[in-house]
Structure formats: C-alpha cells, structure tokens
Design a protein around this motif. Structure first.
Motif, PDB file in Angstrom:
ATOM      1  N   LEU A 160      92.910  88.676  64.904  1.00 28.29           N
ATOM      2  CA  LEU A 160      93.991  88.384  65.779  1.00 28.29           C
ATOM      3  C   LEU A 160      94.150  86.614  65.742  1.00 28.29           C
ATOM      4  N   ILE A 161      95.290  86.122  65.414  1.00 28.07           N
ATOM      5  CA  ILE A 161      95.405  84.660  65.311  1.00 28.07           C
ATOM      6  C   ILE A 161      96.448  84.503  66.433  1.00 28.07           C
ATOM      7  N   GLY A 162      95.808  83.307  67.326  1.00 27.39           N
ATOM      8  CA  GLY A 162      96.465  82.865  68.532  1.00 27.39           C
ATOM      9  C   GLY A 162      96.912  81.505  68.106  1.00 27.39           C
ATOM     10  N   GLN A 163      97.195  80.622  68.786  1.00 29.31           N
ATOM     11  CA  GLN A 163      97.734  79.239  68.593  1.00 29.31           C
ATOM     12  C   GLN A 163      96.992  78.266  68.056  1.00 29.31           C
ATOM     13  N   SER A 164      97.430  77.172  67.732  1.00 23.95           N
ATOM     14  CA  SER A 164      96.849  76.064  67.003  1.00 23.95           C
ATOM     15  C   SER A 164      95.865  75.366  68.020  1.00 23.95           C
ATOM     16  N   ILE A 165      94.659  75.320  67.543  1.00 29.85           N
ATOM     17  CA  ILE A 165      93.610  74.387  68.412  1.00 29.85           C
ATOM     18  C   ILE A 165      93.822  72.833  68.160  1.00 29.85           C
ATOM     19  N   GLY A 166      93.981  72.583  66.731  1.00 29.26           N
ATOM     20  CA  GLY A 166      94.206  71.215  66.300  1.00 29.26           C
ATOM     21  C   GLY A 166      94.009  71.339  64.695  1.00 29.26           C
ATOM     22  N   LYS A 167      94.392  70.015  64.430  1.00 30.10           N
ATOM     23  CA  LYS A 167      94.487  69.738  62.830  1.00 30.10           C
ATOM     24  C   LYS A 167      94.002  68.444  62.768  1.00 30.10           C
ATOM     25  N   GLY A 168      93.420  68.553  61.383  1.00 28.20           N
ATOM     26  CA  GLY A 168      92.635  67.017  60.876  1.00 28.20           C
ATOM     27  C   GLY A 168      93.458  66.838  59.439  1.00 28.20           C
ATOM     28  N   CYS A 325      86.833  72.445  74.541  1.00 26.07           N
ATOM     29  CA  CYS A 325      87.519  71.081  74.043  1.00 26.07           C
ATOM     30  C   CYS A 325      86.536  70.292  73.211  1.00 26.07           C
ATOM     31  N   THR A 326      86.924  69.063  72.982  1.00 26.57           N
ATOM     32  CA  THR A 326      86.096  68.171  72.004  1.00 26.57           C
ATOM     33  C   THR A 326      85.491  66.967  72.951  1.00 26.57           C
ATOM     34  N   LEU A 327      84.885  66.178  72.344  1.00 28.04           N
ATOM     35  CA  LEU A 327      84.389  65.375  73.283  1.00 28.04           C
ATOM     36  C   LEU A 327      85.187  64.257  73.544  1.00 28.04           C
ATOM     37  N   ARG A 328      86.288  63.965  72.920  1.00 26.97           N
ATOM     38  CA  ARG A 328      87.250  62.956  73.183  1.00 26.97           C
ATOM     39  C   ARG A 328      88.040  63.593  74.381  1.00 26.97           C
ATOM     40  N   GLN A 329      88.501  64.794  74.223  1.00 28.92           N
ATOM     41  CA  GLN A 329      89.150  65.484  75.381  1.00 28.92           C
ATOM     42  C   GLN A 329      88.283  65.499  76.423  1.00 28.92           C
ATOM     43  N   TYR A 330      87.132  65.815  76.359  1.00 23.86           N
ATOM     44  CA  TYR A 330      86.220  65.959  77.778  1.00 23.86           C
ATOM     45  C   TYR A 330      86.147  64.568  78.487  1.00 23.86           C
ATOM     46  N   LEU A 331      85.984  63.552  77.741  1.00 24.72           N
ATOM     47  CA  LEU A 331      85.571  62.031  78.219  1.00 24.72           C
ATOM     48  C   LEU A 331      87.043  61.543  78.929  1.00 24.72           C
ATOM     49  N   HIS A 332      88.324  62.169  78.293  1.00 27.16           N
ATOM     50  CA  HIS A 332      89.832  61.862  78.866  1.00 27.16           C
ATOM     51  C   HIS A 332      89.877  62.061  80.194  1.00 27.16           C
ATOM     52  N   THR A 333      89.241  63.459  80.647  1.00 29.72           N
ATOM     53  CA  THR A 333      89.444  63.780  81.680  1.00 29.72           C
ATOM     54  C   THR A 333      88.242  63.771  82.835  1.00 29.72           C
ATOM     55  N   ASN A 334      87.166  63.551  82.139  1.00 24.86           N
ATOM     56  CA  ASN A 334      85.826  63.696  82.942  1.00 24.86           C
ATOM     57  C   ASN A 334      85.017  62.256  82.835  1.00 24.86           C
ATOM     58  N   THR A 335      84.430  61.838  83.841  1.00 21.76           N
ATOM     59  CA  THR A 335      83.614  60.440  83.733  1.00 21.76           C
ATOM     60  C   THR A 335      82.042  61.049  84.148  1.00 21.76           C
ATOM     61  N   SER A 367      84.039  61.166  68.054  1.00 24.84           N
ATOM     62  CA  SER A 367      84.279  62.054  69.346  1.00 24.84           C
ATOM     63  C   SER A 367      85.123  63.336  68.920  1.00 24.84           C
ATOM     64  N   ASP A 368      86.283  63.094  67.958  1.00 23.76           N
ATOM     65  CA  ASP A 368      86.950  64.459  67.643  1.00 23.76           C
ATOM     66  C   ASP A 368      85.998  65.451  66.627  1.00 23.76           C
ATOM     67  N   TRP A 381      77.544  70.670  76.995  1.00 25.06           N
ATOM     68  CA  TRP A 381      76.781  70.813  75.999  1.00 25.06           C
ATOM     69  C   TRP A 381      77.369  70.524  74.680  1.00 25.06           C
ATOM     70  N   LEU A 382      76.838  69.656  73.837  1.00 21.16           N
ATOM     71  CA  LEU A 382      77.458  69.033  72.733  1.00 21.16           C
ATOM     72  C   LEU A 382      77.156  69.732  71.402  1.00 21.16           C
ATOM     73  N   VAL A 383      78.048  69.936  70.500  1.00 24.82           N
ATOM     74  CA  VAL A 383      77.693  70.332  69.357  1.00 24.82           C
ATOM     75  C   VAL A 383      78.540  69.731  67.966  1.00 24.82           C
ATOM     76  N   ILE A 384      77.915  69.251  67.194  1.00 20.75           N
ATOM     77  CA  ILE A 384      78.261  68.585  66.024  1.00 20.75           C
ATOM     78  C   ILE A 384      78.984  69.526  65.168  1.00 20.75           C
ATOM     79  N   SER A 385      80.163  69.232  64.731  1.00 20.61           N
ATOM     80  CA  SER A 385      81.088  69.980  63.982  1.00 20.61           C
ATOM     81  C   SER A 385      81.507  69.141  62.580  1.00 20.61           C
TER      82      SER A 385
END
Length: 603
Positions: A160-168, A325-335, A367-368, A381-385
């Motif tokens: 089942l395919i949902g909405q877009s998460i992101g694109k590069g 979320c990505t690290l960039r998104q996390y740091l945008h809303t969290n300190t 960070s993306d 918890w961070l994961v490199i992708s």
C-alpha cells in the motif's frame, strides 16, 4: 630521583645491548669474542667496539655468544632478563668487578620492567577482547519488519503506497505498508491508495467515503531511471551503490539475486549496524504514477505517464523502515541539551566508524541524509541513509585512484573534506577517504549544537573546505562540553595527518604520543566521547593506569548488561554503551584517553 635515573640508565644500556644482540654477523659489532671490552671497560675513550683491546685493557669477563642463543633471546624477553639476573648473581659470587655487576643489574632490571609492561598490556588487550566478544553477541539490531515474510515483498503490487515523504536529486520516497492488518486489508478491499492509483486519478466523490488511513511502518524509495535502461540486470548494475546497506534477504527476489551477483565490479555488502539504514527489500518494477508525481518530478517519468518525460519504464525500488523525520527536521523544531547533542554526535561517529571498518565511505553526509526516531524516553536515535554516492569498491577500498577530473569524488561539495576537495588528478594520485566522513561529522556537530553550519550559506561566516583555516572555525557554545569542543576542532583540521596542539602539549607529545599529531579517526573520536560521557572519574586520576581502566570497563560491562536485561527496550545511552563495548580495542581506547588528558593538561 637517583632510583629513577638508575632505571633510566638501565633501560638505555639494555636497549644498546639488545641492538648489539640482534645485529647481523656481517656488521662490525659482533659478539663472538669475549675479549672485547664492554661499556665498563672504557668504550668511547680511544677504543671502539670491535677493535682489539689495548695492551693494558682487561678482557671482558662475560661472553654471550649470540649466534648460538639468538632464538632464545628473541623468543622471551622475560627469559633473557631472568638469565641475566642469574648470571649477575653468579658473577657476584665469582668476584666480578663492580662495573660489570652494575651493568648486569641495570640490564636485568630494565628488561624486567619492559616485560612487566608488556605483560600488563597483554592482560588489558585480553580483557578487551573478552568484553568485545560478549557484547558483539549482545548487540541487538532493529527488528526486520518483513522477517516473517521472506518470500513476500518483492513486487510493488504487494504494498500500500501512501503520501510522499520527500524527494532528492535521484529518487522519491513514499510511505508504504503491507496489507496484513485488518485495517489495511479494509483499505485494500475498498480501493485505497495502491501503486497504480494516486490523487491524480481518484474519481470524484471518493474523498467523502475515504476509508481510515492505515499505518505506514515502511518506506519505499523509487529511483529515477534515466540512463540505466529497462533491463533488471542493467538497473541493478548501474544503481548498485544503493544496495550497499541491503540485507541478504533483500536480494533474494526474482531478479535481485541473479542480477546483483552477475554485475561486474559490484560494491561491498555492508554488515548491519544500528546507526546505518537497512534495505530490507530491493526489486525492479514498472514505474507507477504515484501521488504528486506529475507535480514533483514530471521530467523523470516514462513517456507513457508523461509525454515529455525522459525516464525509462522500469526502475529500482528499495523498501526500508519508515522513520519519523530527518535530522534537519528534528533540529528545526528541537534544541537538544549539550549532553544529548554529544550523544547524537557520538552516534554519527559510531556509524562512520562502522563504514570505515567495512571499507566504505559514505561521501554524502548531511542532515537531510540522517534519519531520526525517538526511543521510549524521547531521546533521538540517528541512522545514516542514502548511499547513492558512496565508495564501496572491493578492489580499491578507501583509496580512490584519481587520474583525471572525470573521477567521481562524491556528493555534497559543501561538506567534502579538504583532502578530497583539494585533490589534484595525476597518474599516481590517490584520494584517501579514511577520515573524510569523520570530518563531515565535525561540521554537522555545529548544527546539532544549535549553530549554523559554517560550510553552508554565503557571507563572511561562510567557509569553504578547500580554503578555510582552522583559526576561522567558529567556537561551539560555551554550554557544550569542553571535551566535545576540542574534539570538533580536531575533526575539522585541514590536514588529515596533523592536529594542532598547544606548544607545551605538542612538545611533550612528539616523542611519546605521535598519534596526537594526526586528525583522530572515527573510532578514536567515538572513544573520546564515550570516555568523556561515562569515564569522568577515570580521567580525573593523575596517574591513569591500564589496570584501573580494565576495572572501569568491567564495571561498565556489568552495569550495561544489567540495564539491558531489566528494560524491555534499551534507552539510547544503554545502546551506545553496548556499541562502545562491542567495538572495544585496547590501542584506540588508550589513544582516546591520552588525547583527552593532553587537552585537559593544555593551558
């Protein structure tokens, strides 16, 4: 002081005699004749070793015939020390001169101290190996969402395919799920979002009767195929870098295993690691019209879906775990707090160290491309992708030949290490990537600690990796731990083989600690943060001894095993301690400890 000087003199004499013992028979200093005078007989006073004794010279009273006993001396330093001490007692009883007895005593004591130090090092290394073996088995990876369905998940129609998460620049990522739960089965039967249908083709009026939204624990990455052709084998060969973090089960599909094995010069297959993304399914399929495709990436669609599209009709799909979320998104809303920021930086270093140990360079850390999920306590918890730009060649490892400018040096030029960005091509030019990703982690640390990345943007604060100087690096916040501030500056040194130290520390380190003059590797840098976070009382000792270090490691091992056993889901700190103990090495641990001590001793 007199005892220390005597021992130092004994070690010097022991080294001199050992050099003579191990010299070849063709050299001038050959210990075949007992008539040659030793140091006590006046070497350096008009008479050289190997020269016949003078008329009044006293013949040497002890003669060690090296050719007959060379194997014995080479095999056991302790045996040599014990033998010399026994000979000293024998010579003392036989009336040998005081100078000869002093030489024997100093030499025996020196060799005894050397053997004691070697034995201590062997004990520490053995303890580290035992701890490492235990935690290598105890290290737990994230569960595979499709582990119970080994024969499923290799067709796009099964998801089942949902909405877009992101694109590069080379792919688009979507939410996905397997229609196995009752809720998802209801969605599938009622005609929910399937691969062939998206918002662009939903009939009118269906929005009012839309079924409840399903959970999407998976993510599907659809690669954009412009130049790989439409055959599965060509697709797997061209996009093989994306398969570096793939599991064995991911390549067991209809086309995956055959095409991947047949591809010439295929990349390495990365061993699993908790801080590295895991591809659980990889397969080829026809390109569908997914949600938002006509708006987000119409040019890469095949002509059957978009008349002006340039893409091929078939491409590669990768199935992974869906992260919030990505690290960039996390740091945008969290300190994050300073301690939490250090732990996040430590996670990146652990992931990079795993890549280096496997002979892989990511070459596109940003960070993306770092995904984040929260544990039960809300700790990230961070994961490199995203391994599309990685270097993972079986033949060259981390040493990339650079004969011309056409060689791909990787992506993300802003966070490209200086030794990579300033490399010049040539017939024998080679780019060393062994510390390039660690340099990128040092740059990302600024973002984690709440500052702007100094290698992004424009203006006076913007730095370029090819031309910046260490003095231009901005300082981390004062709230950041002092050890972390020193480590970030060490990771961002321009020269990968040199670390700037204060004059006093550098003067003491040139002879004793040559590794301090190098940019620390990811493993040493990770150990620095481990010791800084959890070994403060060990580092506070003025005389840091290996035995005390082993005692601290055993305490950490027992506490970590107990915490992991009592808690159903281990917290981030427990997981990091388990990774630290699973990668325990005596040499890199000692380097990290001495590096920390040198920073703290600097004025």
């Amino acid at each position: 002081m007199a005892v220390r000087q005597a021992l130092g003199r004994g070690l010097q004499l022991g080294r001199a005699l050992l050099l003579r013992f191990t010299a070849k028979s063709s050299q001038a200093c050959c210990w075949r004749r007992p008539e040659w005078p030793g140091p006590a007989a006046g070497w350096g006073r008009g008479q050289r070793p190997g020269q016949a004794p003078g008329p009044g010279a006293e013949p040497r009273r002890f003669g060690l015939r090296l050719p007959d006993r060379y194997r014995f001396f080479r095999q056991s330093v302790a045996g040599l020390a014990a033998r010399l001490q026994r000979q000293f007692l024998g010579r003392a009883r036989g009336g040998a001169g005081p100078c000869g007895r002093a030489v024997f005593l100093a030499f025996g004591m020196g060799l005894g101290l050397i053997e004691e130090k070697q034995a201590e090092s062997r004990r520490v290394a053995s303890a580290c190996q035992e701890i490492q073996a235990i935690f290598t088995q105890k290290s737990k990876l994230l569960p595979d969402p499709l582990a119970t369905r080994r024969c499923q998940g290799f067709r796009l129609e099964e998801y089942l395919i949902g909405q877009s998460i992101g694109k590069g620049c080379s792919a688009a990522v979507y939410e996905a799920a397997m229609p196995t739960s009752p809720q998802n089965l209801q969605v599938a039967k009622s005609g929910g979002l399937l691969p062939a249908r998206g918002p662009d083709v939903v009939p009118r009026g269906e929005e009012e009767q839309a079924p409840p939204a399903p959970a999407f624990p998976l993510a599907i990455k659809m690669m954009w195929n412009i130049s790989a052709g439409s055959s599965s084998e060509a697709i797997f060969s061209t996009m093989s870098q994306e398969l570096v973090p793939a599991s064995r089960a991911a390549l067991a599909g209809e086309y995956g295993a055959v095409s991947y094995r047949r591809s010439k010069g295929g990349p390495k297959q990365l061993a699993p690691h908790p801080n590295i993304i895991r591809v659980i399914r990889a397969f080829t399929s026809a390109v569908p019209l997914l949600p938002g495709a006509l708006v987000d990436y119409p040019d890469v669609l095949p002509p059957r879906l978009h008349p002006e599209g340039l893409g091929h009709g078939r491409t590669l799909f990768l199935v992974m775990k869906n992260y919030p979320c990505t690290l960039r998104q996390y740091l945008h809303t969290n300190t994050p707090s300073p301690r939490l920021a250090s732990i996040m930086t430590l996670q990146l270093l652990e992931g990079v160290d795993h890549l280096v140990q496997q002979g892989v360079a990511h070459r596109d850390l940003k960070s993306d491309n770092i995904l984040v999920e929260m544990d039960a306590d809300g700790c990230p918890w961070l994961v490199i992708s995203d391994f599309g730009c990685c270097l993972a060649d079986e033949h060259i490892g981390l040493q990339l030949p650079f004969p011309s400018w056409y060689v791909d040096r990787g992506g993300n030029g802003c966070l490209m290490a200086p030794e990579v960005s300033t490399a010049c091509p040539g017939p024998r030019a080679v780019i060393d990537y062994s510390k390039a990703d660690a340099w990128a982690v040092g740059a990302l640390a600024y973002e984690i600690f709440g500052l702007s990345n100094p290698f992004y943007g424009q203006g006076r604060a913007h730095l370029e990796s090819r031309s910046y100087q260490e003095a231009q690096l901005p300082a981390l916040p004062e709230s950041a731990p002092s050890d972390t501030r020193h480590l970030v500056r060490a990771l961002l040194q321009r020269d990968a083989g040199k670390v700037q130290l204060s004059p006093g520390v550098a003067g003491r380190s040139k002879l004793k600690l040559p590794f301090l003059l190098q940019r620390p590797s990811a493993r040493v840098a990770a150990n620095v943060l481990h010791l800084s976070l959890w070994g403060e009382h060990i580092l506070a000792l003025k005389n840091l001894k290996l035995d005390r270090m082993v005692g601290w490691l055993l305490q950490q091992s027992a506490a970590t095993l107990l915490a992991d056993r009592l808690m159903e889901k281990s917290c981030v700190e427990t997981k990091m301690k388990m990774l630290f103990l699973a990668n325990l090495e005596c040499e890199t641990l000692c380097q990290a400890a001495l590096l920390l001590c040198s920073w703290r001793a600097a004025p």
